[in-house]
Design a protein around this motif. Structure first.
Motif, PDB file in Angstrom:
ATOM      1  N   THR A 130       0.825  -1.199   0.000  1.00 20.88           N
ATOM      2  CA  THR A 130       0.000   0.000   0.000  1.00 20.88           C
ATOM      3  C   THR A 130       0.861   1.252   0.000  1.00 20.88           C
ATOM      4  O   THR A 130       1.897   1.312   0.669  1.00 20.88           O
ATOM      5  CB  THR A 130      -0.962   0.007   1.219  1.00 20.88           C
ATOM      6  N   GLY A 131       0.451   2.235  -0.778  1.00 21.88           N
ATOM      7  CA  GLY A 131       1.152   3.510  -0.790  1.00 21.88           C
ATOM      8  C   GLY A 131       0.812   4.306   0.449  1.00 21.88           C
ATOM      9  O   GLY A 131      -0.336   4.292   0.903  1.00 21.88           O
ATOM     10  N   THR A 132       1.793   4.988   1.023  1.00 20.92           N
ATOM     11  CA  THR A 132       1.535   5.779   2.218  1.00 20.92           C
ATOM     12  C   THR A 132       2.127   7.175   2.105  1.00 20.92           C
ATOM     13  O   THR A 132       3.249   7.359   1.630  1.00 20.92           O
ATOM     14  CB  THR A 132       2.082   5.083   3.484  1.00 20.92           C
ATOM     15  N   ARG A 133       1.344   8.133   2.573  1.00 15.00           N
ATOM     16  CA  ARG A 133       1.788   9.528   2.598  1.00 15.00           C
ATOM     17  C   ARG A 133       2.491   9.868   3.904  1.00 15.00           C
ATOM     18  O   ARG A 133       3.084  10.931   4.024  1.00 15.00           O
ATOM     19  CB  ARG A 133       0.562  10.449   2.451  1.00 15.00           C
ATOM     20  N   TYR A 134       2.411   8.974   4.884  1.00 12.70           N
ATOM     21  CA  TYR A 134       2.762   9.338   6.256  1.00 12.70           C
ATOM     22  C   TYR A 134       3.997   8.637   6.797  1.00 12.70           C
ATOM     23  O   TYR A 134       4.078   8.349   7.985  1.00 12.70           O
ATOM     24  CB  TYR A 134       1.552   9.094   7.166  1.00 12.70           C
ATOM     25  N   THR A 170      -6.493   5.672   4.725  1.00 11.01           N
ATOM     26  CA  THR A 170      -7.472   6.177   3.757  1.00 11.01           C
ATOM     27  C   THR A 170      -6.919   6.265   2.335  1.00 11.01           C
ATOM     28  O   THR A 170      -7.621   6.698   1.433  1.00 11.01           O
ATOM     29  CB  THR A 170      -7.981   7.572   4.196  1.00 11.01           C
ATOM     30  N   GLY A 171      -5.670   5.867   2.142  1.00  8.08           N
ATOM     31  CA  GLY A 171      -5.120   5.865   0.795  1.00  8.08           C
ATOM     32  C   GLY A 171      -5.778   4.795  -0.070  1.00  8.08           C
ATOM     33  O   GLY A 171      -6.262   3.782   0.427  1.00  8.08           O
ATOM     34  N   SER A 172      -5.781   5.036  -1.373  1.00 10.36           N
ATOM     35  CA  SER A 172      -6.429   4.068  -2.278  1.00 10.36           C
ATOM     36  C   SER A 172      -5.498   3.673  -3.419  1.00 10.36           C
ATOM     37  O   SER A 172      -5.944   3.396  -4.526  1.00 10.36           O
ATOM     38  CB  SER A 172      -7.729   4.653  -2.842  1.00 10.36           C
ATOM     39  N   PHE A 173      -4.200   3.648  -3.129  1.00  3.63           N
ATOM     40  CA  PHE A 173      -3.187   3.270  -4.111  1.00  3.63           C
ATOM     41  C   PHE A 173      -2.527   2.004  -3.574  1.00  3.63           C
ATOM     42  O   PHE A 173      -1.654   2.058  -2.716  1.00  3.63           O
ATOM     43  CB  PHE A 173      -2.183   4.413  -4.240  1.00  3.63           C
ATOM     44  N   ARG A 174      -2.953   0.837  -4.092  1.00  3.46           N
ATOM     45  CA  ARG A 174      -2.524  -0.426  -3.495  1.00  3.46           C
ATOM     46  C   ARG A 174      -2.346  -1.525  -4.540  1.00  3.46           C
ATOM     47  O   ARG A 174      -2.961  -1.494  -5.600  1.00  3.46           O
ATOM     48  CB  ARG A 174      -3.548  -0.905  -2.455  1.00  3.46           C
ATOM     49  N   LEU A 175      -1.519  -2.492  -4.181  1.00  5.07           N
ATOM     50  CA  LEU A 175      -1.337  -3.717  -4.952  1.00  5.07           C
ATOM     51  C   LEU A 175      -1.749  -4.895  -4.069  1.00  5.07           C
ATOM     52  O   LEU A 175      -1.324  -4.975  -2.916  1.00  5.07           O
ATOM     53  CB  LEU A 175       0.120  -3.852  -5.391  1.00  5.07           C
TER      54      LEU A 175
END
Length: 246
Positions: A130-134, A170-175
């Motif tokens: 999952t992509g994370t901003r944090y 709450t991110g929605s960029f995932r594999l």
């Protein structure tokens, strides 16, 4: 020789990229172009799930099919807006990949990160990346202070109450490994923006191996955000629901 065989095995893996759309005529062609530019070492298909966009999104996708081929760009339209969760389920039914990537159409998820997602999964055999901003190296560009505080506050609140083991709920960029997505998606009841949070929380509770990749989220350039006050209320309701049921 053995190393070459391993490399060939990796190349033979197939990835399905599911992109839900609603009024993304100005973004979808650029997104597809940039995906093809950055994803070169693995086989993939792009599945566009459009919810009856009145702005001509589907017509643009059909033109993209003429350029890239209908086997690489799949349009799987629905008659109206039916929710984000069901859009992923719909796309999954038509996916042929061993792995499923979900990302937004508005260019907030830059395709340049996709090779990092693939590499992380190959190195760790993760069930979900999952992509994370944090985390260090991640971030947000183009948001005002209030939106940053709202997003950060929502994540901190969820982290405190749910302890999901990931930094960006709450991110929605995932594999996803395909079988994992099929399992988790069948456990979820949310349909809107809460769906992303429910997916990752339930995956964590089921014991799936989750890895993170730092990403920078960029606010949309074209079109308007579909996140409003009603979605924030739904988020809070969803948080309470997950607190009581997971």
């Amino acid at each position: 020789m053995e190393g070459e065989q391993q490399q060939q095995k990796k190349k033979n893996k197939h990835y399905s990229i599911i992109v839900p759309t609603y009024n993304e005529r100005l973004n979808i062609a650029l997104l597809v172009y940039v995906i093809f530019k950055h994803v070169r070492d693995v086989g993939f298909e792009i599945i566009v799930v459009d919810d009856g966009s009145p702005d001509g999104t589907q017509e643009v996708v059909k033109q993209l099919q003429e350029v890239y081929g209908e086997d690489r760009i799949l349009l799987r339209a629905r008659p109206r807006k039916m929710g984000l969760g069901t859009a992923y389920s719909h796309g999954l039914k038509h996916a042929s990949g061993d792995f499923i990537i979900i990302m937004d159409a508005d260019l907030s998820h830059h395709p340049k990160y996709l090779p990092s997602f693939v590499r992380k999964q190959q190195e760790t055999s993760a069930s979900i990346v999952t992509g994370t901003r944090y985390v260090r190296g991640g971030g947000v560009h183009g948001w005002n202070l209030m939106r940053k505080l709202t997003s950060r506050g929502a994540n901190v609140l969820a982290q405190t109450l749910l302890w999901p083991g990931v930094s960006d709920l709450t991110g929605s960029f995932r594999l996803y490994q395909r079988s994992v997505l099929e399992d988790v998606i069948n456990s979820c009841v949310s349909k809107g923006y809460v769906f992303q949070m429910e997916m990752i929380v339930r995956a964590s509770r089921k014991g799936y191996h989750i890895e993170e990749v730092p990403v920078t989220f960029v606010d949309r350039v074209f079109g308007s955000s579909k996140l409003g006050g009603s979605e924030i209320v739904e988020y809070l309701k969803g948080l309470v629901y997950l607190l009581l049921t997971t």
